[in-house]
Design an enzyme around this catalytic site. Structure first.
Site, mmCIF file in Angstrom:
data_model
loop_
_atom_site.group_PDB
_atom_site.id
_atom_site.type_symbol
_atom_site.label_atom_id
_atom_site.label_comp_id
_atom_site.label_asym_id
_atom_site.label_seq_id
_atom_site.Cartn_x
_atom_site.Cartn_y
_atom_site.Cartn_z
ATOM 1 N N PHE B 132 17.228 -26.000 11.747
ATOM 2 C CA PHE B 132 17.661 -26.420 12.959
ATOM 3 C C PHE B 132 16.654 -26.092 13.958
ATOM 4 O O PHE B 132 16.385 -24.962 14.052
ATOM 5 C CB PHE B 132 18.822 -25.422 13.189
ATOM 6 C CG PHE B 132 19.419 -25.426 14.590
ATOM 7 C CD1 PHE B 132 20.667 -26.555 14.817
ATOM 8 C CD2 PHE B 132 19.390 -24.525 15.636
ATOM 9 C CE1 PHE B 132 21.177 -26.358 16.189
ATOM 10 C CE2 PHE B 132 20.014 -24.584 16.823
ATOM 11 C CZ PHE B 132 20.771 -25.515 17.239
ATOM 12 N N TRP B 165 10.539 -19.699 15.258
ATOM 13 C CA TRP B 165 11.740 -18.926 14.338
ATOM 14 C C TRP B 165 12.791 -19.546 13.726
ATOM 15 O O TRP B 165 13.887 -19.507 13.998
ATOM 16 C CB TRP B 165 12.204 -18.101 15.430
ATOM 17 C CG TRP B 165 11.448 -17.124 16.300
ATOM 18 C CD1 TRP B 165 10.913 -17.351 17.651
ATOM 19 C CD2 TRP B 165 10.619 -16.242 15.837
ATOM 20 N NE1 TRP B 165 9.965 -16.470 17.944
ATOM 21 C CE2 TRP B 165 9.741 -15.505 17.047
ATOM 22 C CE3 TRP B 165 10.674 -15.563 14.675
ATOM 23 C CZ2 TRP B 165 8.812 -14.433 16.935
ATOM 24 C CZ3 TRP B 165 9.528 -14.530 14.412
ATOM 25 C CH2 TRP B 165 8.980 -13.778 15.433
ATOM 26 N N GLU B 366 20.397 -16.033 17.601
ATOM 27 C CA GLU B 366 21.862 -16.925 17.864
ATOM 28 C C GLU B 366 22.521 -16.148 19.264
ATOM 29 O O GLU B 366 23.668 -15.735 19.275
ATOM 30 C CB GLU B 366 22.810 -16.510 16.667
ATOM 31 C CG GLU B 366 22.428 -16.958 15.618
ATOM 32 C CD GLU B 366 22.770 -18.366 15.212
ATOM 33 O OE1 GLU B 366 23.480 -18.907 15.997
ATOM 34 O OE2 GLU B 366 22.450 -18.799 14.322
#
Lengths: 251, 390
Positions: B132, B165, B366
């Site tokens: 992602f 990342w 997150e």
């Protein structure tokens, strides 16, 4: 072909066991699992079913909590789940009678079980059930195969392994098998959830549980290991050698 | 000894039988395959490929998604899976979070029927790994200002920019990449062999060492027109994915916390100082008691949030609270557990230092701890405090 697997739920081999009033305290057992040798019997049954087709019947005799183990068996592929209530059961001959009656009811040609349960270790279920249903019995097997109406099995012998072939109704009691055990998966778990456990009693099976002539007097934990001994310096060599030879029996 | 999960209020008794069976399946696998191998994986800095295969075989990837060969479990079950995986290692749970919530979910929710049929079955089975791409070197908490852009070249799109990342980046078959097309954020599926795409691994991490972290670089990366996700525009796309992943983390962090508690309790019971086990001293008991208190509260938070996710009655702020709280307490529990273990706490014989170092990342990724506070602050006051401009 109906393939029957006899399963027993036992305290997990890593669970802590406590003794209370001379008996294992079942309420304090943190984890119940399928007895490890039974897992090999089940795995072998599933592999036989994959080759020959048919219906795999998983039978256990025990309290309510044992139904969970049957659902676990369904999650890896058991088709029919049978729970026999252990009300009135006082020793393993009773269990054998109930299991034998259930095996007859499902008209199996082959019965698989563990060579012994991880809790009682008595090893009587396989031979006991075989006697009652008038079947051949081969113990300590690691593998069972089927071809042209015959079962052949591998078991250890004095000089290696031996292959034993059996005709007709047979009971095989499993040692640690050669097959890797399968894991459940989400799909299996979802299927298992839909499967009903058939609950039956000794009355349903027409088995009379007569008075037992076996009494369990008491259970004890194994003796604690003595503390290790430490020796430093060459002056202890003779003493250490003597202990290794005479006490530990390792040299 | 068998792992006995701390469950002081017996919260797991509220799970369905199916959820408990899934829990036991994952827990047994973690005990047998992950915990004995995790330290080697960390030292070597690899995510063992057997774990990808096993997660696919167990059928837990994309847990709450339905159809397209996905598991179709509840969100509560998804949470339980994350918790059990993260008891093993946060890197393992990160793998599953990224695969399920960040790569499969956007295709499942915003993809075309063809995209769903093409990608989801192979991702659920673990055959294809997804990643992602949202965060950029200069845009972390502020993804709306991302630089990566897509241009419509008539018969294809051209992507330019860089992401950073990115968990699973170098081992992924496909990346769900968020980029601006005419100034609007859109999702694109980039496959590993697309021209102009590379995913170099980032090395030298002291945290999540058993997880692959990468950069994604797009230099005139050419992708076919049918790779854009048709169903979403703007930040709602990536944020929907993050909501699900953050929800999983709120459970996952409890797994780390429980592993640290378990180890600290065992150590305190057996470590003798001044002739008695250190567990018999009040200061140590105070620490253990605090751990149990925070884990129990976190479990109730996670379970209730799971029920809300399953009923659909939730807002993103609910997830912010649980992610923020449970990671925060897990990290503090890891630190206190290290303290109880004394010098032994720094050795890889115990899981403590690894969980602690992992949780430093989990606290930041997150949505950082602080950003979640701002999300809740905005909910309370109606005033956004992310930026100086109104």
């Amino acid at each position: 072909m109906n393939i029957t697997v006899l399963l027993k739920q036992v305290p997990d081999t890593t669970a802590k066991i406590t003794i209370s009033g001379g008996k294992v305290d079942e309420n304090s057992v943190s984890k119940w699992s399928m007895s490890p040798y039974d897992e090999y019997a089940l795995e072998s049954g599933l592999q036989l079913k994959e080759k020959t087709g048919g219906n795999l019947v998983a039978i256990t005799c025990g309290p309510e909590r044992t139904k969970k183990m049957l659902t676990d068996a369904a999650a890896v592929g058991a088709d029919t789940l049978v729970h026999i209530s252990n009300d009135g059961v006082t020793d393993s001959t009773h269990v054998q009678k109930l299991l034998a009656a259930a095996v007859r009811r499902f008209d199996s040609q082959i019965v698989l079980c563990g060579k012994q349960a991880a809790d009682t270790n008595s090893g009587s279920t396989g031979p006991g059930v075989a006697e009652l249903i008038d079947a051949a019995c081969v113990t300590l097997v690691t593998e069972v195969n089927y071809s042209e109406g015959k079962f052949s099995t591998i078991r250890p012998s004095n000089s290696g392994t031996e292959k034993v072939a059996v005709d007709g109704l047979s009971v095989f009691a499993f040692d640690k098998g050669t097959h890797e055990l399968r894991r459940p998966n989400v799909r299996g778990i979802m299927m298992a959830k839909k499967k009903q456990v058939e609950s039956i009693t000794s009355g349903d099976l027409g088995v009379v549980l007569d008075s037992s002539n076996v009494t369990l007097n008491s259970q004890n934990p194994p003796p604690e290991k003595p503390a290790g001994q430490k020796f430093e310096g060459a002056e202890h060599v003779n003493e250490v050698v003597s202990k290794l030879r005479n006490e530990a029996n390792v040299i | 000894m068998a792992y006995e999960a701390l469950d002081f209020y017996d919260v797991d008794s509220l799970l369905t039988e199916e959820e408990r069976m899934v829990r036991d399946m994952v827990r047994d696998w973690v005990d047998e395959e992950v915990i004995p191998n995790i330290e080697i994986a960390c030292r070597e800095g690899v995510f063992p490929d057997e774990w990808r295969v096993a997660l696919g075989e167990m059928g837990v990837l994309g847990a709450p998604l339905k159809g397209y060969d996905c598991p179709g479990l509840s969100y509560t079950a998804y949470g339980v899976i994350c918790r059990e995986l993260e008891r093993g290692d946060s890197g393992l749970r990160s793998f599953a979070s990224v695969q399920g919530s960040l790569a499969m979910y956007p295709i499942w929710d915003f993809g075309s029927e063809e995209q769903k049929n093409h990608y989801l079955p192979k991702m659920a089975s673990g055959e294809w790994i997804g990643c992602f791409g949202l965060t950029e070197p200069d845009y972390g908490s502020n993804p709306g200002d991302m630089i990566t852009k897509a241009e419509d070249m008539g018969d294809h799109y051209l992507l330019n920019g860089a992401k950073m990342w990115i968990t699973n980046g170098s081992i992924a078959e496909l990346a769900v990449v968020w980029a601006k097309l005419d100034g609007v954020i859109r999702g694109f599926i980039v496959e590993k062999n697309d021209p102009g795409f590379s995913a170099p691994e980032m090395k030298g991490k002291h945290s999540l060492k058993a997880s692959v972290t990468s950069e994604l670089v797009f230099q005139d990366c050419k992708i076919p027109k049918d790779r854009m996700l048709p169903g979403v525009k703007g930040l709602r796309g990536p944020f929907s994915c993050l909501n699900n992943a953050r929800y999983g983390i709120s459970w996952g962090a409890l797994g780390s916390a429980q592993a640290c508690f378990d180890s600290a309790k065992d150590y305190a019971m057996s470590r003798i100082q001044f002739d008695h086990p250190i567990a018999s001293y009040q200061l140590v008991q105070n620490k253990l008691s605090w751990m149990l208190r925070e884990i129990t509260k976190g479990q109730l938070l996670a379970y209730h949030l799971g029920q809300k996710k399953d009923s659909g009655d939730w807002i993103p702020e609910h997830i912010s609270l649980a992610k923020m709280n449970n990671v925060d307490i897990a990290l503090e529990i890891a630190r206190v557990a290290r303290d109880i273990h004394g010098a032994n706490g720094i050795l890889d014989e115990y899981p403590i230092m690894r969980h602690m170092a992992n949780l430093e990342s989990v606290k930041t990724y997150e949505g950082t701890h602080d950003i979640h506070n701002l999300i809740i602050g905005r909910h309370i006051t109606g005033i956004q405090a992310f930026t100086r401009e109104a």
